[in-house]
Write a protein that holds these residues in place. Structure first.
Motif, mmCIF file in Angstrom:
data_model
loop_
_atom_site.group_PDB
_atom_site.id
_atom_site.type_symbol
_atom_site.label_atom_id
_atom_site.label_comp_id
_atom_site.label_asym_id
_atom_site.label_seq_id
_atom_site.Cartn_x
_atom_site.Cartn_y
_atom_site.Cartn_z
ATOM 1 N N ALA A 142 -19.791 -37.112 63.509
ATOM 2 C CA ALA A 142 -20.145 -36.045 64.454
ATOM 3 C C ALA A 142 -19.516 -34.705 64.104
ATOM 4 N N TYR A 143 -18.357 -34.687 63.463
ATOM 5 C CA TYR A 143 -17.682 -33.435 63.108
ATOM 6 C C TYR A 143 -18.019 -32.965 61.690
ATOM 7 N N CYS A 144 -18.763 -33.759 60.931
ATOM 8 C CA CYS A 144 -19.050 -33.445 59.525
ATOM 9 C C CYS A 144 -20.361 -32.676 59.409
ATOM 10 N N ASN A 145 -20.427 -31.728 58.481
ATOM 11 C CA ASN A 145 -21.677 -30.984 58.306
ATOM 12 C C ASN A 145 -22.523 -31.609 57.194
ATOM 13 N N GLU A 146 -23.812 -31.333 57.263
ATOM 14 C CA GLU A 146 -24.758 -31.977 56.363
ATOM 15 C C GLU A 146 -24.525 -31.593 54.902
ATOM 16 N N ALA A 147 -24.143 -30.349 54.653
ATOM 17 C CA ALA A 147 -23.936 -29.911 53.269
ATOM 18 C C ALA A 147 -22.834 -30.724 52.604
ATOM 19 N N ASP A 148 -21.746 -30.970 53.330
ATOM 20 C CA ASP A 148 -20.651 -31.780 52.781
ATOM 21 C C ASP A 148 -21.108 -33.211 52.517
ATOM 22 N N ILE A 149 -21.882 -33.761 53.441
ATOM 23 C CA ILE A 149 -22.356 -35.137 53.284
ATOM 24 C C ILE A 149 -23.281 -35.253 52.077
ATOM 25 N N GLU A 150 -24.149 -34.259 51.897
ATOM 26 C CA GLU A 150 -25.046 -34.279 50.745
ATOM 27 C C GLU A 150 -24.251 -34.202 49.438
ATOM 28 N N ALA A 151 -23.258 -33.317 49.406
ATOM 29 C CA ALA A 151 -22.420 -33.196 48.205
ATOM 30 C C ALA A 151 -21.644 -34.489 47.955
ATOM 31 N N TYR A 152 -21.193 -35.119 49.014
ATOM 32 C CA TYR A 152 -20.422 -36.350 48.878
ATOM 33 C C TYR A 152 -21.296 -37.493 48.366
ATOM 34 N N SER A 153 -22.539 -37.550 48.853
ATOM 35 C CA SER A 153 -23.438 -38.623 48.410
ATOM 36 C C SER A 153 -23.777 -38.479 46.932
ATOM 37 N N ILE A 154 -23.862 -37.244 46.471
ATOM 38 C CA ILE A 154 -24.091 -36.998 45.039
ATOM 39 C C ILE A 154 -22.860 -37.405 44.237
ATOM 40 N N LEU A 155 -21.697 -37.031 44.764
ATOM 41 C CA LEU A 155 -20.440 -37.377 44.103
ATOM 42 C C LEU A 155 -20.278 -38.890 43.959
ATOM 43 N N LYS A 156 -20.607 -39.615 45.012
ATOM 44 C CA LYS A 156 -20.417 -41.067 45.016
ATOM 45 C C LYS A 156 -21.593 -41.819 44.380
ATOM 46 N N GLU A 157 -22.668 -41.089 44.070
ATOM 47 C CA GLU A 157 -23.840 -41.676 43.418
ATOM 48 C C GLU A 157 -24.431 -42.832 44.227
ATOM 49 N N PHE A 158 -24.586 -42.602 45.511
ATOM 50 C CA PHE A 158 -25.205 -43.607 46.367
ATOM 51 C C PHE A 158 -26.671 -43.810 45.955
ATOM 52 N N PRO A 159 -27.171 -45.041 45.990
ATOM 53 C CA PRO A 159 -28.582 -45.304 45.634
ATOM 54 C C PRO A 159 -29.510 -44.940 46.798
ATOM 55 N N ILE A 160 -29.852 -43.669 46.906
ATOM 56 C CA ILE A 160 -30.608 -43.147 48.042
ATOM 57 C C ILE A 160 -32.030 -43.703 48.071
ATOM 58 N N ILE A 161 -32.462 -44.119 49.271
ATOM 59 C CA ILE A 161 -33.841 -44.576 49.484
ATOM 60 C C ILE A 161 -34.530 -43.532 50.358
ATOM 61 N N PRO A 162 -35.519 -42.812 49.838
ATOM 62 C CA PRO A 162 -36.192 -41.788 50.643
ATOM 63 C C PRO A 162 -37.064 -42.410 51.719
ATOM 64 N N CYS A 163 -37.221 -41.686 52.844
ATOM 65 C CA CYS A 163 -38.106 -42.141 53.919
ATOM 66 C C CYS A 163 -39.483 -41.541 53.690
ATOM 67 N N ASN A 164 -40.427 -42.354 53.249
ATOM 68 C CA ASN A 164 -41.775 -41.861 52.975
ATOM 69 C C ASN A 164 -42.676 -41.876 54.195
ATOM 70 N N LEU A 165 -42.190 -42.499 55.283
ATOM 71 C CA LEU A 165 -43.005 -42.546 56.498
ATOM 72 C C LEU A 165 -42.931 -41.234 57.257
ATOM 73 N N CYS A 166 -41.704 -40.738 57.501
ATOM 74 C CA CYS A 166 -41.593 -39.543 58.340
ATOM 75 C C CYS A 166 -40.761 -38.435 57.699
ATOM 76 N N GLY A 167 -39.884 -38.776 56.769
ATOM 77 C CA GLY A 167 -38.963 -37.780 56.257
ATOM 78 C C GLY A 167 -39.626 -36.646 55.493
ATOM 79 N N SER A 168 -40.847 -36.873 55.012
ATOM 80 C CA SER A 168 -41.501 -35.848 54.204
ATOM 81 C C SER A 168 -42.494 -35.000 54.994
#
Length: 274
Positions: free
Chosen positions: A182-208
């Motif tokens: 709740a206290y974290c901003n999206e930009a930091d989370i995005e940078a962190y996910s890139i740093l940690k190389e998480f295997p991201i699964i895109p949402c093709n139903l609604c996210g696009s």
């Protein structure tokens, strides 16, 4: 992942610190809790799981973590990705298979946004499953930007002043939802996910979908932040500093019986020094 740079180390420490502060401020996790971590395969839920696993090691309390993913049977969904990742890091997990995709496509006309129905179906299934496995807390990956976007969506389109609280008890009382990011901003989370190389699964139903009201609000907030850096943080702080007497909700403040205080000391007006 190799040795972190100074900036990467700061990023990791900041996310862990802010998540820890949110958990402490709202008493999200208590000793003996069984936390069901809801994983979508997106950057937010991966980051949340990663941070909770770290806090589980260093926290002065003991709590259990169970990762849960809901396979909604979207065409092309890579079913192997999450199990492989969770097994690689040694996390207990469950995959719920429920074809809500077909329901959404059947009920929502082509070209209309699907998020509302999709989220309701997903939430109901996860609530039920949390109850079945005895989870005392259900962790969702919403962050500060999500909370602010929801606030403005409700205000602009729903006529209500409400957002996503960091901690929420479900209407039936059977589930407690927590949002550790709740206290974290999206930009930091995005940078962190890139740093940690998480295997991201895109949402093709609604996210696009480009016509989402949420996307419009997101762009508005991003524009405000570009013009006035720090404004997002200030607006989020406002959600924590609500003054009911300065609004107009008669259920929150007794305007009807508001009268002068006959016992109050009278004011004196010093005309000479005005």
């Amino acid at each position: 992942m190799g040795t972190l740079s100074v900036n990467q180390n700061k990023l990791q420490k900041r996310i862990r610190r802010l998540a820890g502060e949110a958990i402490a401020d709202f008493n999200m996790i208590e000793d003996g809790d069984k936390v069901m971590v809801c994983l979508s395969g997106g950057k937010d839920s991966y980051t949340m799981l990663d941070v909770l696993l770290y806090l589980q090691k260093v926290a002065p309390i003991k709590f259990e973590i169970v990762a849960v993913n809901m396979d909604q049977k979207q065409p092309g969904f890579p079913e192997h990705v999450l199990p492989a990742y969770l097994e690689s890091i040694g996390v207990q997990y469950h995959i719920i298979e429920k074809d809500t995709y077909s329901v959404v496509k059947e009920k929502i006309p082509e070209g209309k946004t699907t998020c509302s129905l999709c989220s309701r179906l997903r939430r109901g299934t996860l609530y039920t499953y949390a109850d079945e496995i005895g989870a005392t807390k259900m962790a969702l990956g919403h962050h500060r930007d999500d909370i602010l976007e929801t606030f403005f969506l409700n205000m602009f389109y729903g006529g209500t002043l409400k957002a996503m609280p960091p901690k929420l008890r479900a209407d039936d009382g059977r589930n407690v939802v927590i949002r550790p990011l709740a206290y974290c901003n999206e930009a930091d989370i995005e940078a962190y996910s890139i740093l940690k190389e998480f295997p991201i699964i895109p949402c093709n139903l609604c996210g696009s979908q480009e016509n989402l009201q949420r996307q419009v609000v997101k762009e508005m907030l991003n524009e405000w932040e570009r013009k006035s850096p720090g404004r997002t943080e200030i607006m989020f702080r406002a959600l924590q500093n609500v003054v009911p007497s300065q609004l107009a909700d008669r259920n929150l403040f007794d305007f009807v019986n508001l009268r002068i205080d006959e016992t109050a000391a009278p004011r004196t007006l010093d005309v000479v020094n005005i």
